[in-house]
Motif scaffolding. Structure first.
Motif, PDB file in Angstrom:
ATOM      1  N   LEU A  66      28.633 -72.628 -41.301  1.00 42.00           N
ATOM      2  CA  LEU A  66      28.266 -72.304 -40.128  1.00 42.00           C
ATOM      3  C   LEU A  66      28.748 -73.275 -38.747  1.00 42.00           C
ATOM      4  O   LEU A  66      29.045 -72.938 -37.819  1.00 42.00           O
ATOM      5  N   PHE A  67      28.685 -74.518 -39.227  1.00 40.86           N
ATOM      6  CA  PHE A  67      29.092 -75.475 -38.292  1.00 40.86           C
ATOM      7  C   PHE A  67      30.708 -75.056 -37.985  1.00 40.86           C
ATOM      8  O   PHE A  67      31.012 -75.239 -36.714  1.00 40.86           O
ATOM      9  N   VAL A  68      31.301 -74.971 -38.999  1.00 42.01           N
ATOM     10  CA  VAL A  68      32.885 -74.883 -38.619  1.00 42.01           C
ATOM     11  C   VAL A  68      32.946 -73.640 -37.770  1.00 42.01           C
ATOM     12  O   VAL A  68      33.705 -73.504 -36.788  1.00 42.01           O
ATOM     13  N   THR A  69      32.286 -72.546 -38.200  1.00 38.78           N
ATOM     14  CA  THR A  69      32.514 -71.250 -37.238  1.00 38.78           C
ATOM     15  C   THR A  69      32.071 -71.710 -35.789  1.00 38.78           C
ATOM     16  O   THR A  69      32.991 -71.262 -34.957  1.00 38.78           O
ATOM     17  N   ALA A  70      31.051 -72.366 -35.707  1.00 38.28           N
ATOM     18  CA  ALA A  70      30.753 -72.611 -34.261  1.00 38.28           C
ATOM     19  C   ALA A  70      31.737 -73.531 -33.631  1.00 38.28           C
ATOM     20  O   ALA A  70      31.935 -73.551 -32.432  1.00 38.28           O
ATOM     21  N   LEU A  71      32.099 -74.504 -34.368  1.00 38.57           N
ATOM     22  CA  LEU A  71      33.007 -75.477 -33.747  1.00 38.57           C
ATOM     23  C   LEU A  71      34.358 -75.066 -33.166  1.00 38.57           C
ATOM     24  O   LEU A  71      34.951 -75.236 -32.161  1.00 38.57           O
ATOM     25  N   ASN A  72      34.759 -73.849 -33.988  1.00 39.26           N
ATOM     26  CA  ASN A  72      36.010 -73.112 -33.584  1.00 39.26           C
ATOM     27  C   ASN A  72      35.944 -72.491 -32.279  1.00 39.26           C
ATOM     28  O   ASN A  72      36.869 -72.422 -31.754  1.00 39.26           O
ATOM     29  N   ILE A  73      34.681 -72.116 -32.023  1.00 40.18           N
ATOM     30  CA  ILE A  73      34.463 -71.275 -30.673  1.00 40.18           C
ATOM     31  C   ILE A  73      34.234 -72.106 -29.550  1.00 40.18           C
ATOM     32  O   ILE A  73      34.770 -72.375 -28.702  1.00 40.18           O
ATOM     33  N   LEU A  74      33.365 -73.109 -29.968  1.00 43.23           N
ATOM     34  CA  LEU A  74      32.603 -74.038 -28.831  1.00 43.23           C
ATOM     35  C   LEU A  74      33.750 -75.479 -28.910  1.00 43.23           C
ATOM     36  O   LEU A  74      33.467 -75.919 -27.457  1.00 43.23           O
ATOM     37  N   ASN A  75      34.368 -75.734 -29.600  1.00 47.25           N
ATOM     38  CA  ASN A  75      34.934 -77.100 -29.415  1.00 47.25           C
ATOM     39  C   ASN A  75      34.480 -78.181 -29.014  1.00 47.25           C
ATOM     40  O   ASN A  75      34.706 -79.182 -28.393  1.00 47.25           O
ATOM     41  N   SER A  76      33.158 -78.284 -29.582  1.00 44.06           N
ATOM     42  CA  SER A  76      31.885 -79.255 -29.339  1.00 44.06           C
ATOM     43  C   SER A  76      31.179 -79.346 -30.442  1.00 44.06           C
ATOM     44  O   SER A  76      30.481 -78.652 -30.802  1.00 44.06           O
ATOM     45  N   ARG A  77      30.944 -80.801 -31.069  1.00 49.19           N
ATOM     46  CA  ARG A  77      30.163 -80.935 -32.035  1.00 49.19           C
ATOM     47  C   ARG A  77      28.799 -80.916 -31.933  1.00 49.19           C
ATOM     48  O   ARG A  77      28.009 -80.285 -32.522  1.00 49.19           O
ATOM     49  N   GLU A  78      28.129 -81.272 -30.655  1.00 45.93           N
ATOM     50  CA  GLU A  78      27.100 -81.317 -30.216  1.00 45.93           C
ATOM     51  C   GLU A  78      26.539 -79.698 -30.089  1.00 45.93           C
ATOM     52  O   GLU A  78      25.418 -79.425 -30.442  1.00 45.93           O
ATOM     53  N   ASP A  79      27.134 -78.788 -29.139  1.00 49.29           N
ATOM     54  CA  ASP A  79      26.947 -77.710 -29.070  1.00 49.29           C
ATOM     55  C   ASP A  79      27.074 -76.627 -30.413  1.00 49.29           C
ATOM     56  O   ASP A  79      26.047 -75.791 -30.716  1.00 49.29           O
ATOM     57  N   SER A  80      27.646 -77.317 -31.277  1.00 50.45           N
ATOM     58  CA  SER A  80      27.804 -76.437 -32.663  1.00 50.45           C
ATOM     59  C   SER A  80      26.687 -76.571 -33.183  1.00 50.45           C
ATOM     60  O   SER A  80      26.004 -75.827 -33.974  1.00 50.45           O
ATOM     61  N   SER A  81      26.132 -78.022 -33.544  1.00 53.73           N
ATOM     62  CA  SER A  81      24.965 -78.306 -34.216  1.00 53.73           C
ATOM     63  C   SER A  81      23.915 -77.552 -33.517  1.00 53.73           C
ATOM     64  O   SER A  81      22.996 -76.866 -34.362  1.00 53.73           O
ATOM     65  N   GLU A  82      23.700 -77.428 -32.292  1.00 56.64           N
ATOM     66  CA  GLU A  82      22.827 -76.599 -31.695  1.00 56.64           C
ATOM     67  C   GLU A  82      22.717 -75.128 -32.066  1.00 56.64           C
ATOM     68  O   GLU A  82      21.469 -74.717 -32.377  1.00 56.64           O
ATOM     69  N   PRO A 115      19.512 -58.763 -44.913  1.00 61.28           N
ATOM     70  CA  PRO A 115      20.981 -58.499 -45.039  1.00 61.28           C
ATOM     71  C   PRO A 115      21.756 -58.419 -46.520  1.00 61.28           C
ATOM     72  O   PRO A 115      21.230 -59.082 -47.364  1.00 61.28           O
ATOM     73  N   PRO A 116      22.640 -57.591 -46.769  1.00 63.29           N
ATOM     74  CA  PRO A 116      23.209 -57.261 -48.069  1.00 63.29           C
ATOM     75  C   PRO A 116      23.966 -58.621 -48.574  1.00 63.29           C
ATOM     76  O   PRO A 116      23.915 -59.015 -49.483  1.00 63.29           O
ATOM     77  N   ILE A 117      24.632 -59.362 -47.381  1.00 63.65           N
ATOM     78  CA  ILE A 117      25.430 -60.356 -47.650  1.00 63.65           C
ATOM     79  C   ILE A 117      25.017 -61.489 -46.756  1.00 63.65           C
ATOM     80  O   ILE A 117      25.336 -61.443 -45.443  1.00 63.65           O
ATOM     81  N   LEU A 118      24.222 -62.407 -47.094  1.00 63.39           N
ATOM     82  CA  LEU A 118      23.722 -63.396 -46.353  1.00 63.39           C
ATOM     83  C   LEU A 118      24.625 -64.514 -45.708  1.00 63.39           C
ATOM     84  O   LEU A 118      24.654 -64.591 -44.405  1.00 63.39           O
ATOM     85  N   LYS A 119      25.698 -64.568 -46.097  1.00 62.21           N
ATOM     86  CA  LYS A 119      26.678 -65.581 -45.730  1.00 62.21           C
ATOM     87  C   LYS A 119      27.206 -64.723 -44.398  1.00 62.21           C
ATOM     88  O   LYS A 119      27.465 -65.456 -43.248  1.00 62.21           O
ATOM     89  N   TYR A 120      27.384 -63.613 -44.387  1.00 62.22           N
ATOM     90  CA  TYR A 120      28.089 -62.647 -43.317  1.00 62.22           C
ATOM     91  C   TYR A 120      26.960 -62.534 -42.393  1.00 62.22           C
ATOM     92  O   TYR A 120      27.473 -62.596 -40.915  1.00 62.22           O
ATOM     93  N   PHE A 121      25.807 -62.286 -42.709  1.00 64.62           N
ATOM     94  CA  PHE A 121      24.724 -62.109 -41.535  1.00 64.62           C
ATOM     95  C   PHE A 121      24.579 -63.514 -40.802  1.00 64.62           C
ATOM     96  O   PHE A 121      24.530 -63.345 -39.368  1.00 64.62           O
ATOM     97  N   LEU A 122      24.704 -64.766 -41.492  1.00 65.81           N
ATOM     98  CA  LEU A 122      24.397 -65.756 -40.867  1.00 65.81           C
ATOM     99  C   LEU A 122      25.657 -65.979 -40.160  1.00 65.81           C
ATOM    100  O   LEU A 122      25.517 -66.466 -38.802  1.00 65.81           O
ATOM    101  N   GLY A 123      26.757 -65.878 -40.529  1.00 65.18           N
ATOM    102  CA  GLY A 123      28.016 -66.226 -39.688  1.00 65.18           C
ATOM    103  C   GLY A 123      28.020 -65.409 -38.378  1.00 65.18           C
ATOM    104  O   GLY A 123      28.596 -65.724 -37.669  1.00 65.18           O
ATOM    105  N   LYS A 124      27.764 -64.163 -38.529  1.00 64.88           N
ATOM    106  CA  LYS A 124      27.615 -63.111 -37.331  1.00 64.88           C
ATOM    107  C   LYS A 124      26.648 -63.824 -36.455  1.00 64.88           C
ATOM    108  O   LYS A 124      26.902 -63.899 -35.168  1.00 64.88           O
TER     109      LYS A 124
END
Length: 189
Positions: free
Chosen positions: A29-45, A63-72
């Motif tokens: 989840l952190f990498v998903t957010a970081l790729n979009i936000l380019n900010s470690r602090e915002d990604s953690s939030e 959710p049938p697939i938890l990983k994708y549900f959370l990623g979305k």
């Protein structure tokens, strides 16, 4: 812990569901957010907000697939945060770069669609989905990693064990093919 058991913890309103989710998916989840936000602090939030939103969504959502549900959830929260923080400014994140790459084939009128009227966007999504299903597995993975998860060219190449040149080439061919299909089906740019 198995995803089904984690979802059951959410349904039982057991707070250990969040701890188990964090143990299993925090890096993803952190990498998903970081790729979009380019900010470690915002990604953690955003990751923390993901846990809260998942807690409120389950139940009733199962959710049938938890990983994708959370990623979305993480992706939506990250994009919202990015729009809020940088409205009208250039950002320089993988998200912005990947959107620029897609500008040549995604119809510009879709960015102007009223949020209440999703029919046109659903139709476009169906065309794109059908097009991607007709591509080889590796090309689909590359496309989704780049344009959904906003992974860098380097990260995709490393993940698949191929060269960056192969990733760029695959993306170029996939975008060009998608552009042809969109034009054929009346999605004039």
């Amino acid at each position: 812990m198995d995803d089904r058991k984690i979802v059951e913890l959410y349904f039982a309103r057991d707070e250990s569901a969040i701890r188990e989710t964090e143990k299993k998916y925090s890096s993803y989840l952190f990498v998903t957010a970081l790729n979009i936000l380019n900010s470690r602090e915002d990604s953690s939030e955003c990751v923390n907000d993901t846990y809260f939103k998942a807690w409120n969504a389950m139940p009733p959502h199962d959710p049938p697939i938890l990983k994708y549900f959370l990623g979305k959830i993480t992706r939506e929260l990250s994009v919202d945060r990015l729009r809020m923080r940088f409205s009208g400014k250039r950002i320089g994140s993988e998200y912005e770069i990947s959107l620029e790459e897609l500008e040549e084939c995604v119809p510009s009128r879709c960015s102007e669609v009223d949020p209440e009227d999703r029919t046109e966007l659903l139709s476009l999504a169906k065309v794109i989905g059908e097009y991607l299903r007709g591509r080889k597995r590796e090309a689909r993975i590359i496309f989704v990693m780049r344009y959904y998860f906003c992974d860098s060219i380097k990260a995709i190449a490393s993940f698949l064990g191929v060269t960056e040149s192969k990733v760029k080439s695959s993306l170029f061919r996939t975008r060009k093919g998608l552009l042809c299909v969109l034009e054929e089906q009346g999605w004039v740019l």
